[in-house]
Design a protein around this motif. Structure first.
Motif, mmCIF file in Angstrom:
data_model
loop_
_atom_site.group_PDB
_atom_site.id
_atom_site.type_symbol
_atom_site.label_atom_id
_atom_site.label_comp_id
_atom_site.label_asym_id
_atom_site.label_seq_id
_atom_site.Cartn_x
_atom_site.Cartn_y
_atom_site.Cartn_z
ATOM 1 N N SER A 68 -82.535 -75.130 -4.650
ATOM 2 C CA SER A 68 -83.411 -76.232 -5.071
ATOM 3 C C SER A 68 -82.629 -77.535 -5.144
ATOM 4 O O SER A 68 -83.121 -78.598 -4.712
ATOM 5 N N ALA A 69 -81.416 -77.472 -5.679
ATOM 6 C CA ALA A 69 -80.583 -78.667 -5.723
ATOM 7 C C ALA A 69 -80.211 -79.127 -4.318
ATOM 8 O O ALA A 69 -80.238 -80.329 -4.009
ATOM 9 N N ALA A 70 -79.866 -78.166 -3.453
ATOM 10 C CA ALA A 70 -79.511 -78.521 -2.076
ATOM 11 C C ALA A 70 -80.689 -79.166 -1.362
ATOM 12 O O ALA A 70 -80.513 -80.106 -0.574
ATOM 13 N N ALA A 71 -81.900 -78.692 -1.626
ATOM 14 C CA ALA A 71 -83.082 -79.267 -0.994
ATOM 15 C C ALA A 71 -83.313 -80.702 -1.455
ATOM 16 O O ALA A 71 -83.657 -81.583 -0.650
ATOM 17 N N CYS A 72 -83.118 -80.965 -2.757
ATOM 18 C CA CYS A 72 -83.248 -82.334 -3.260
ATOM 19 C C CYS A 72 -82.202 -83.246 -2.636
ATOM 20 O O CYS A 72 -82.501 -84.376 -2.237
ATOM 21 N N CYS A 73 -80.980 -82.752 -2.520
ATOM 22 C CA CYS A 73 -79.918 -83.555 -1.921
ATOM 23 C C CYS A 73 -80.197 -83.801 -0.440
ATOM 24 O O CYS A 73 -79.944 -84.897 0.085
#
Length: 269
Positions: A68-73
């Protein structure tokens, strides 16, 4: 210009800390389970993901970084900084599940670097995550302000306290109360209390005493982080650490506890 540090979430259900200094907006860890949750948490500090300059990752456990964090980044082109020895695991565990590309910038042992106006000094801490687990000292360009942080600490290794000397703000793990952990029915209590598990309240207090004894100045505040929902409480963590500090004549140092499910107050130093 000082640092503004806001623990947005702190605990095994997710960790996310916002650091702002001289126009740079930095996230340290982003382990919430959904993009919606990450967006909502950041909005509690009146920030949005398109304002974030970088994500700094301590280690690869899912409560600190995930897809989820990677997708936001990836959505906003935000670079992710992590230890070089975590690259392979990060690619397999996180990036492979992310729908888009995000730039990854590895660092090595002993390397210091800058993210905008914030200097970053990573250091290893003992934990059972695959790869390497890091704490961080964050500094201003003139090095007159220092914010030191580390969670997921199994033990106080020789020299680790030196990374926290002369800090203006300290964020340190106080995961569990030893009596509560020993009486817990949870199967993983041995791992939690091991040398590659987590810091107890008492360990945090004694660690802080060593820092304060060797520092030339006291921190403006201490923030206790990553408190267990089952084996601790904010009141118990604060009381235990305050009693230890007061017993060594450091009772004037303010001690706070970061919240698990909502943003904590902003600390400015």
């Amino acid at each position: 210009m000082g640092f503004h540090v806001t623990p947005l979430r702190s605990g095994s259900s997710g960790n996310l800390t916002l650091v702002e200094h001289a126009g740079t907006v930095l996230l340290v860890d982003a382990g919430l389970p959904s993009q919606r949750g990450l967006v909502a948490a950041l909005s509690e500090a009146n920030r949005a993901w398109d304002e974030v300059d970088a994500l700094l990752v301590s280690h690869l456990h899912g409560d600190h970084v995930n897809n989820s964090a990677a997708a936001c980044c990836a959505r906003f082109g935000i670079p992710i900084h992590l230890h070089r020895k975590n690259l392979d695991g990060f690619s397999k565990k996180v990036l492979s599940r992310s729908p888009g590309y995000c730039p990854v910038r590895p660092f090595s042992d002993g390397e210091t670097f800058s993210i905008g106006a914030i200097g970053v000094e990573p250091f290893r801490v003992p934990h059972d995550a695959s790869g390497v687990t890091c704490g961080f000292a964050l500094t201003s360009a003139s090095r007159d302000v220092r914010v030191s942080m580390a969670t997921d600490l199994g033990r106080n290794e020789n020299g680790l306290f030196e990374r926290f000397l002369d800090s203006d703000l300290i964020l340190i793990e106080a995961n569990y109360d030893e009596e509560m952990l020993n009486g817990s029915p949870r199967f993983d209590r041995g791992r939690v209390g091991s040398n590659v598990g987590h810091f107890s309240n008492a360990q945090a207090g004694k660690f802080l005493v060593r820092i304060l004894q060797e520092s030339r100045k006291p921190p403006q505040a201490v923030v206790l982080c990553h408190l267990s929902a089952d084996h601790n409480s904010p009141e118990l963590a604060r009381r235990t650490v305050r009693e230890i500090l007061s017993g060594r004549r450091f009772g004037d140092v303010p001690v706070h506890a970061a919240r698990r499910e909502a943003a904590s107050r902003k600390f400015t130093v």
